[in-house]
Scaffold this active site. Structure first.
Site, short mmCIF file in Angstrom:
data_model
loop_
_atom_site.label_atom_id
_atom_site.label_comp_id
_atom_site.label_asym_id
_atom_site.label_seq_id
_atom_site.Cartn_x
_atom_site.Cartn_y
_atom_site.Cartn_z
N HIS A 1 34.17 35.16 53.46
CA HIS A 1 33.69 33.89 52.90
C HIS A 1 33.36 32.89 54.03
CE1 HIS A 1 33.92 31.13 49.12
NE2 HIS A 1 32.94 30.76 49.94
N ARG B 1 29.19 32.90 44.80
CA ARG B 1 30.59 32.73 44.43
C ARG B 1 31.15 34.07 43.97
NH1 ARG B 1 32.37 28.62 46.70
NH2 ARG B 1 34.00 28.24 45.17
#
Length: 321
Positions: free
Chosen positions: A284, A236
């Site tokens: 991502h 993350r």
């Protein structure tokens, strides 16, 4: 239980996350259950028993008083956990082979890229320079995996089979065949000291916020055959201190990094991470979710739940994952 409505709430404009795409997949696998896209002004909130979501804004689920379960369509649940108004119902994480395999592909790709000196070789190609350097064997390199859940354990196992020395660190004790496992704050320094390539797949919690910082980077193996240790973060964005990453790249504390996640996404255009020569950047997409696999997983979970079985992969809200 009667079949309640499944509400789909996705806050994304990216092509691979278009809400209509997900609605079509859910309708195909949910056996006649009503599927609605949120927001829907004509929807009676009381009809909604299940929600399949990705990055809902705080408060967007609060009105659904008859919710029985929330299914998060990606691996990270930190955005949901930050919503203090979230209904007190089971929150289910995605756990399908497709997602795990994709993350392992990403990790192995980037470990091999740094191990096989691809940044140097691509620079040599641009410069038309024929100067190969000595290539050390995989057995000379220790890959340290932070986070030994489903994703981390799978990636660690594949890296071990490729011949790397593999260590792992987690908050609580874990055992992975062929992997030297460390846990807790008392053992993190020993884990870092042995690590040449640090792979981070930790969940984002208050305890892990900003954990990838200069203090951690300076404890990595200073005698790495790579010349300087490497960071790969596909966990993350909130795990990393991006100012520390840049300064450690500039002063040689880190030799290179691969980053798939960022504190702010999309990454701002003025970020130095875009153009730094020692940064490999991806948008991502390390374990980009397959709509077909995930919708089938959610439909099966709902069917099992309505038949009286327990939901699988429920988040422990106290721990945050």
């Amino acid at each position: 239980m009667t079949k309640g409505t499944l509400a789909v709430l996705i806050n994304s404009t990216q092509q691979n996350w278009l809400p209509a795409r997900w609605k079509t997949r859910f309708e195909a696998v949910c056996g006649g259950r009503r599927v609605v896209l949120l927001p829907d002004a004509g929807l009676d909130p009381a009809e909604v028993h299940y929600a399949a979501v990705w990055k809902p804004a705080p408060g967007e689920l609060a009105a659904f008083v008859n919710l029985r379960a929330i299914f998060n369509l990606g691996a990270g649940v930190d955005a949901l956990m930050a919503d203090r108004s979230l209904p007190d119902v089971p929150l289910v994480r995605v756990a399908v082979p497709d997602l795990t395999n994709r993350m392992t592909e990403y990790v192995v790709l980037h470990v091999l890229m740094h191990h096989r000196q691809e940044l140097y070789l691509r620079q040599s190609q641009r410069e038309k320079s024929w100067e190969p350097k000595y290539q050390w064997p995989a057995s000379a390199v220790t890959v340290g995996v932070m986070g030994l859940g489903t994703l981390g354990a799978d990636a660690a196992g594949v890296l071990r089979r490729l011949g790397f020395r593999v260590a792992g660190w987690s908050r609580s004790p874990r055992a992975v065949e062929g992997v030297e496992c460390f846990h807790g704050t008392a053992q993190i320094d020993a884990f870092l000291n042995a690590t040449d390539i640090l792979v981070c797949l930790l969940p984002l919690t208050p305890d892990t916020q900003g954990i990838l910082n200069r203090d951690v980077f300076t404890k990595l193996n200073r005698k790495s055959p790579l010349g300087a240790p490497v960071l790969i973060n596909a966990g993350r964005g909130g795990l990393q201190n991006e100012a520390d990453i840049l300064s450690c790249l500039d002063d040689g504390t880190l030799g290179a990094v691969s980053l798939d996640v960022f504190v702010q996404e999309p990454l701002p255009q003025d970020s130095r991470l875009w153009t730094h020569p020692k940064v490999v950047l991806t948008p991502h997409n390390a374990a980009d979710t397959d709509a077909e696999a995930i919708s089938a997983y959610v439909a099966e979970q709902i069917a099992r739940f309505e038949a009286g079985s327990a939901l699988e992969n429920v988040v422990d809200r106290a721990r945050g994952y």
